[in-house]
Write a protein that holds these residues in place. Structure first.
Motif, PDB file in Angstrom:
ATOM      1  N   UNK A  18       0.993  -1.313   0.287  1.00  0.00           N
ATOM      2  CA  UNK A  18       0.358   0.122  -0.226  1.00  0.00           C
ATOM      3  C   UNK A  18       0.879   1.242   0.300  1.00  0.00           C
ATOM      4  N   UNK A  19       2.280   1.176   0.704  1.00  0.00           N
ATOM      5  CA  UNK A  19       2.475   1.996   0.535  1.00  0.00           C
ATOM      6  C   UNK A  19       3.580   2.372  -0.508  1.00  0.00           C
ATOM      7  N   UNK A  20       3.558   2.054  -1.078  1.00  0.00           N
ATOM      8  CA  UNK A  20       4.522   1.512  -3.253  1.00  0.00           C
ATOM      9  C   UNK A  20       3.744   2.291  -3.697  1.00  0.00           C
ATOM     10  N   UNK A  21       2.559   1.883  -2.970  1.00  0.00           N
ATOM     11  CA  UNK A  21       1.410   1.987  -4.452  1.00  0.00           C
ATOM     12  C   UNK A  21       0.845   3.937  -4.202  1.00  0.00           C
ATOM     13  N   UNK A  22       0.917   4.065  -3.042  1.00  0.00           N
ATOM     14  CA  UNK A  22       1.006   5.630  -2.748  1.00  0.00           C
ATOM     15  C   UNK A  22       2.095   6.665  -3.838  1.00  0.00           C
ATOM     16  N   UNK A  23       3.487   6.335  -3.446  1.00  0.00           N
ATOM     17  CA  UNK A  23       4.234   6.356  -4.597  1.00  0.00           C
ATOM     18  C   UNK A  23       3.947   6.044  -5.628  1.00  0.00           C
ATOM     19  N   UNK A  28       4.687  14.289 -16.995  1.00  0.00           N
ATOM     20  CA  UNK A  28       5.377  16.326 -17.115  1.00  0.00           C
ATOM     21  C   UNK A  28       3.692  16.473 -17.088  1.00  0.00           C
ATOM     22  N   UNK A  29       2.380  16.338 -17.537  1.00  0.00           N
ATOM     23  CA  UNK A  29       1.732  17.814 -17.789  1.00  0.00           C
ATOM     24  C   UNK A  29       1.464  17.888 -16.136  1.00  0.00           C
ATOM     25  N   UNK A  30       1.386  16.642 -15.539  1.00  0.00           N
ATOM     26  CA  UNK A  30       1.703  17.379 -13.483  1.00  0.00           C
ATOM     27  C   UNK A  30       2.203  17.870 -12.960  1.00  0.00           C
ATOM     28  N   UNK A  31       3.167  17.840 -13.449  1.00  0.00           N
ATOM     29  CA  UNK A  31       4.420  18.585 -12.907  1.00  0.00           C
ATOM     30  C   UNK A  31       4.300  19.695 -13.298  1.00  0.00           C
ATOM     31  N   UNK A  32       3.740  20.325 -15.199  1.00  0.00           N
ATOM     32  CA  UNK A  32       4.177  21.252 -15.719  1.00  0.00           C
ATOM     33  C   UNK A  32       2.553  22.052 -14.580  1.00  0.00           C
ATOM     34  N   UNK A  33       1.149  21.444 -14.417  1.00  0.00           N
ATOM     35  CA  UNK A  33       0.277  22.027 -13.742  1.00  0.00           C
ATOM     36  C   UNK A  33       0.402  22.158 -12.030  1.00  0.00           C
ATOM     37  N   UNK A  34       1.711  21.288 -11.667  1.00  0.00           N
ATOM     38  CA  UNK A  34       2.250  21.725  -9.839  1.00  0.00           C
ATOM     39  C   UNK A  34       2.448  23.363 -10.208  1.00  0.00           C
ATOM     40  N   UNK A  35       3.895  23.208 -11.361  1.00  0.00           N
ATOM     41  CA  UNK A  35       4.972  24.771 -11.208  1.00  0.00           C
ATOM     42  C   UNK A  35       3.854  25.943 -11.532  1.00  0.00           C
ATOM     43  N   UNK A 131      10.807   6.813  -5.385  1.00  0.00           N
ATOM     44  CA  UNK A 131      10.049   7.379  -4.816  1.00  0.00           C
ATOM     45  C   UNK A 131      10.309   9.481  -5.148  1.00  0.00           C
ATOM     46  N   UNK A 132      10.959   9.259  -5.814  1.00  0.00           N
ATOM     47  CA  UNK A 132      10.959  10.738  -6.897  1.00  0.00           C
ATOM     48  C   UNK A 132      11.425  10.877  -7.800  1.00  0.00           C
ATOM     49  N   UNK A 133      10.940  11.280  -8.605  1.00  0.00           N
ATOM     50  CA  UNK A 133      10.401  11.707  -9.881  1.00  0.00           C
ATOM     51  C   UNK A 133      11.594  12.307 -10.821  1.00  0.00           C
ATOM     52  N   UNK A 134      12.074  12.161 -11.084  1.00  0.00           N
ATOM     53  CA  UNK A 134      13.228  13.530 -11.912  1.00  0.00           C
ATOM     54  C   UNK A 134      12.999  13.990 -13.510  1.00  0.00           C
ATOM     55  N   UNK A 135      13.375  15.550 -13.321  1.00  0.00           N
ATOM     56  CA  UNK A 135      13.149  15.945 -14.812  1.00  0.00           C
ATOM     57  C   UNK A 135      14.099  16.738 -15.329  1.00  0.00           C
ATOM     58  N   UNK A 136      14.596  15.681 -16.026  1.00  0.00           N
ATOM     59  CA  UNK A 136      15.730  17.076 -16.882  1.00  0.00           C
ATOM     60  C   UNK A 136      15.253  17.882 -18.465  1.00  0.00           C
ATOM     61  N   UNK A 137      15.699  19.338 -17.998  1.00  0.00           N
ATOM     62  CA  UNK A 137      15.434  19.865 -19.250  1.00  0.00           C
ATOM     63  C   UNK A 137      16.084  20.987 -19.331  1.00  0.00           C
ATOM     64  N   UNK A 153       8.873  15.240  -5.284  1.00  0.00           N
ATOM     65  CA  UNK A 153       8.138  14.477  -4.879  1.00  0.00           C
ATOM     66  C   UNK A 153       6.691  14.052  -4.530  1.00  0.00           C
ATOM     67  N   UNK A 154       5.920  13.116  -4.305  1.00  0.00           N
ATOM     68  CA  UNK A 154       3.994  13.196  -4.567  1.00  0.00           C
ATOM     69  C   UNK A 154       4.139  12.973  -3.497  1.00  0.00           C
ATOM     70  N   UNK A 155       2.679  12.747  -3.108  1.00  0.00           N
ATOM     71  CA  UNK A 155       1.347  13.382  -2.134  1.00  0.00           C
ATOM     72  C   UNK A 155       1.616  13.603  -0.992  1.00  0.00           C
ATOM     73  N   UNK A 156       1.601  15.163  -1.009  1.00  0.00           N
ATOM     74  CA  UNK A 156       1.863  15.976  -2.565  1.00  0.00           C
ATOM     75  C   UNK A 156       2.422  16.060  -3.456  1.00  0.00           C
ATOM     76  N   UNK A 157       2.406  16.755  -4.761  1.00  0.00           N
ATOM     77  CA  UNK A 157       3.553  16.973  -5.261  1.00  0.00           C
ATOM     78  C   UNK A 157       4.301  18.661  -4.846  1.00  0.00           C
ATOM     79  N   UNK A 158       5.657  18.146  -4.863  1.00  0.00           N
ATOM     80  CA  UNK A 158       6.273  19.287  -3.682  1.00  0.00           C
ATOM     81  C   UNK A 158       8.144  19.157  -4.922  1.00  0.00           C
ATOM     82  N   UNK A 159       8.101  19.983  -5.018  1.00  0.00           N
ATOM     83  CA  UNK A 159       9.992  20.529  -5.807  1.00  0.00           C
ATOM     84  C   UNK A 159      10.544  20.780  -4.777  1.00  0.00           C
TER      85      UNK A 159
END
Length: 201
Positions: A18-23, A28-35, A131-137, A153-159
């Motif tokens: 269950x813990x793994x499922x929450x991560x 890219x759309x989620x990250x763009x929306x967050x920013x 645990x972490x999503x890394x994007x190189x741009x 990080x996710x849940x909640x999304x944070x830089x």
């Protein structure tokens, strides 16, 4: 006894699953929306320089186009983005801050008005370590000005951090503490000319 052990093992396994499922890997759309929803933020940061030395300070963000790094004493340097410019204040300089067009720096990727990481050629890499999503741009129109690696990080999304690699491969890492978002931050903090007057430039 064996049934109890097996039951306990099953409960633990389900909890781990269950813990793994929450991560999850962020899209890219989620990250763009967050920013794009990140209008103001402030908090602590630690900067790891290319030589391995570390300095800490306070960061202020006011999107679009504005960011300020205030370093803790005894370090007196400062970095400010505002008015389309990025200014690096160095107390050892007698000629005022070094200034660059913001759109020619990797920070423009997260500070521009409309962040769209799905835009063609902007993202050059994406990974997930569980645990972490890394994007190189990098800005496809100014690729020669370097790249930025964003860690979320996710849940909640944070830089959580970013790594800037310049045109010669030098890497500078900024690790963020918990950012306080949504508060009021005065525009004066991002006024490069006002800061120059304080510095006597």
């Amino acid at each position: 006894m064996m049934k109890r052990i097996l039951f306990t093992f099953a409960v633990v396994a389900l909890a781990i699953y269950a813990g793994a499922a929450t991560a999850q890997q962020l899209s890219l759309a989620q990250i763009s929306q967050y920013l794009n929803q990140l209008e103001t933020a402030q908090g602590r940061f630690t900067q790891v320089n290319p030589d391995g030395s570390q300095i800490a300070g306070t960061i202020y963000i006011k999107r679009p186009g504005r960011i300020r790094f205030e370093y803790d004493p005894p370090e007196r340097s400062m970095v400010i983005a505002g008015g389309g410019q990025l200014a690096v204040f160095d107390p050892r300089s007698n000629t005022g801050p070094d200034r660059y067009p913001l759109n020619q720096t990797p920070l423009n990727v997260i500070l521009q008005r409309d962040v769209n990481l799905e835009r063609a050629r902007m993202v050059t890499g994406q990974s997930y370590d569980g645990t972490y999503t890394t994007v190189t741009a990098r800005d496809p129109d100014n690729a020669e000005y370097g790249a930025i690696q964003l860690v979320f990080s996710a849940n909640p999304i944070a830089l959580r951090q970013w790594v800037i690699t310049d045109d010669i491969g030098t890497r500078t890492t900024v690790v963020l503490g918990d950012l306080v978002t949504g508060g009021r931050i005065g525009d004066i903090l991002f006024n490069i000319r006002a800061e120059m007057r304080k510095w006597g430039n």
